[in-house]
Design a protein around this motif. Structure first.
Motif, PDB file in Angstrom:
ATOM      1  N   THR A 143       0.863  -1.181   0.000  1.00 17.89           N
ATOM      2  CA  THR A 143       0.000   0.000   0.000  1.00 17.89           C
ATOM      3  C   THR A 143       0.902   1.234   0.000  1.00 17.89           C
ATOM      4  O   THR A 143       2.007   1.193  -0.556  1.00 17.89           O
ATOM      5  CB  THR A 143      -1.046  -0.041   1.147  1.00 17.89           C
ATOM      6  OG1 THR A 143      -1.799   1.170   1.121  1.00 17.89           O
ATOM      7  CG2 THR A 143      -0.420  -0.218   2.518  1.00 17.89           C
ATOM      8  N   TYR A 144       0.456   2.357   0.610  1.00 16.99           N
ATOM      9  CA  TYR A 144       1.214   3.613   0.513  1.00 16.99           C
ATOM     10  C   TYR A 144       2.615   3.503   1.129  1.00 16.99           C
ATOM     11  O   TYR A 144       2.834   2.798   2.093  1.00 16.99           O
ATOM     12  CB  TYR A 144       0.436   4.766   1.165  1.00 16.99           C
ATOM     13  CG  TYR A 144      -0.130   4.452   2.534  1.00 16.99           C
ATOM     14  CD1 TYR A 144       0.670   4.450   3.667  1.00 16.99           C
ATOM     15  CD2 TYR A 144      -1.484   4.162   2.683  1.00 16.99           C
ATOM     16  CE1 TYR A 144       0.151   4.181   4.914  1.00 16.99           C
ATOM     17  CE2 TYR A 144      -2.023   3.894   3.933  1.00 16.99           C
ATOM     18  CZ  TYR A 144      -1.196   3.898   5.056  1.00 16.99           C
ATOM     19  OH  TYR A 144      -1.708   3.614   6.282  1.00 16.99           O
ATOM     20  N   TRP A 149      -4.674   7.078  -3.363  1.00 12.79           N
ATOM     21  CA  TRP A 149      -4.744   5.970  -2.404  1.00 12.79           C
ATOM     22  C   TRP A 149      -6.179   5.651  -1.994  1.00 12.79           C
ATOM     23  O   TRP A 149      -6.488   4.498  -1.692  1.00 12.79           O
ATOM     24  CB  TRP A 149      -3.820   6.226  -1.209  1.00 12.79           C
ATOM     25  CG  TRP A 149      -2.407   6.081  -1.660  1.00 12.79           C
ATOM     26  CD1 TRP A 149      -1.488   7.066  -1.881  1.00 12.79           C
ATOM     27  CD2 TRP A 149      -1.780   4.855  -2.063  1.00 12.79           C
ATOM     28  NE1 TRP A 149      -0.321   6.531  -2.380  1.00 12.79           N
ATOM     29  CE2 TRP A 149      -0.470   5.187  -2.497  1.00 12.79           C
ATOM     30  CE3 TRP A 149      -2.181   3.511  -2.097  1.00 12.79           C
ATOM     31  CZ2 TRP A 149       0.421   4.217  -2.956  1.00 12.79           C
ATOM     32  CZ3 TRP A 149      -1.294   2.548  -2.557  1.00 12.79           C
ATOM     33  CH2 TRP A 149      -0.008   2.908  -2.977  1.00 12.79           C
TER      34      TRP A 149
END
Ligand code: FE2
Length: 379
Positions: A144-145, A198
């Motif tokens: 993810t981020y 996101w």
């Protein structure tokens, strides 16, 4: 709560969270830290976590050590490298101590992996099966981020203490718990103009829906600003607010985070309690430091939020904030950063019906953060 995906420009059929995973809850949060043994002592003594499991040289590992701690449904894994030059070392060098893994408890880790990767997730770990005498755990993972990852944990065929590779950890020192129950939400800070990217990831890849959105008019003081959207999975057990900096007269707290974390990452976890006055009193007695709120906040707070069950005096003494939405009210308080770098902090929250995130407190909260930034010379 109504979902709102309109600002994401998603197709109409995506208006509700699509629960193709589905996620049963947060399985654990893993932090990469410089010294897991001492970090474990901090989370036990200050935060009331209980020792659960251990892996390291004694269990046959050569290059890393992990301590697993638990308080009710909250599980933390603290991991340190035992040698130089590896992936964990690089993570700590870049970010300081911080959250590497937000692990999600699922029924089917293979399906969670194929569903998310086919929707565009970047693979972190292909499905793998870990076995011991207590059964098996299936793990898979996606990015993810920043350098943060999600690991899907399938543990329905496992009855051991944590997972294969770990042994139970039962040191003679145990601090009493402080009444923390479960993870309410986990907030990610991302860079300039990255919030929508996101949020789109959580919508398209994970099937989440957007609960609420705050722009810089909601979240700004005289000096600094940020924007935030809250993404939630279908059953509402997982809530991930995503923040990005917005321009103000001085440096946003999100920019300060990005500077010191060296990129996007987890800004805070909100931990739930059924009695915030008792929990915060215990935490303070054990040395946990919270942001301080001027006493003027309490002069008109009840006219804003209406009647509450608690006496105002202990809330004021402890610096606990109050907010109300259509469904009820909530009590919340924020620690100062719990690490040397001004990066991660922890929120304590008690919900009394409210499902929101304390919008009415943003101004008082951000002014408190700015006073801290000022003292660090980073405002
Ligand atoms: Fe929060």
């Amino acid at each position: 709560m109504a979902t709102d995906k309109t600002s994401l420009n998603l197709p109409k059929e995506n208006l509700e969270a699509e629960d193709f995973l589905p996620i049963l809850g947060t399985d654990y949060i893993e932090l990469y830290v410089g010294n897991a043994k001492q970090a474990a002592y901090y989370y036990m003594s200050a935060w009331g976590f209980q020792p659960l499991a251990y892996s390291g040289l004694e269990t046959g590992l050569k290059d890393k050590v992990s301590y697993v701690l638990q308080q009710d449904k909250i599980r933390l894994v603290l991991t340190s490298p035992l040698k130089s030059g590896g992936e964990i070392n690089k993570h700590i060098e870049a970010h300081g101590d911080g959250v590497k893994v937000i692990a999600l408890w699922v029924d089917d880790a293979r399906k969670s992996y194929s569903e998310t990767v086919s929707r565009g997730a970047k693979s972190y770990m292909e499905p793998k099966v870990l076995k011991d005498d207590e059964g098996e755990v299936v793990l898979s993972g996606i990015h993810t981020y920043g350098e943060t990852v999600h690991i899907f944990v399938e543990r329905k065929a496992y009855k051991g203490v944590f997972m294969p590779g770990y042994r139970s950890w039962d040191p003679y020192y145990k601090a009493s718990d402080v009444g923390l129950k479960y993870i309410d939400h986990i907030v990610g800070n991302v860079g300039w103009n990255e919030m929508n990217k996101w949020c789109k990831f959580y919508a398209e890849v994970m099937g989440f829906a957007q609960l609420v959105s705050f722009d810089d008019k909601d979240i700004s003081t005289e000096y600094t600003a940020l924007m935030s959207k809250v993404m939630s999975n279908g059953n509402g057990r997982i809530k991930f607010p995503i923040n990005e900096p917005a321009s103000g007269r001085k440096k946003s707290q999100i920019e300060e985070f990005i500077d010191f974390y060296n990129g996007s990452g987890v800004q805070h976890m909100a931990l739930s309690t059924d009695n915030i006055i008792e929990t915060v009193s215990s935490l303070k007695a054990r040395g946990v430091e919270f942001l301080t709120i001027p006493s003027s906040y309490y002069e008109d707070v009840l006219s804003r939020v209406g009647e509450i069950d608690e006496d105002l005096a202990p809330l004021k003494k402890l610096g606990i904030l109050i907010d109300r939405d259509d469904e009820g009210y909530l009590l919340q308080i924020f620690t100062k950063p719990i690490l040397d770098r001004p990066t991660m902090f922890i929120e304590i929250i008690q919900r009394k019906g409210a499902k929101s995130f304390g919008k009415g407190n943003f101004k008082a909260l951000f002014q408190a953060i700015e006073r801290e930034q000022e003292s660090r010379g980073t405002l």
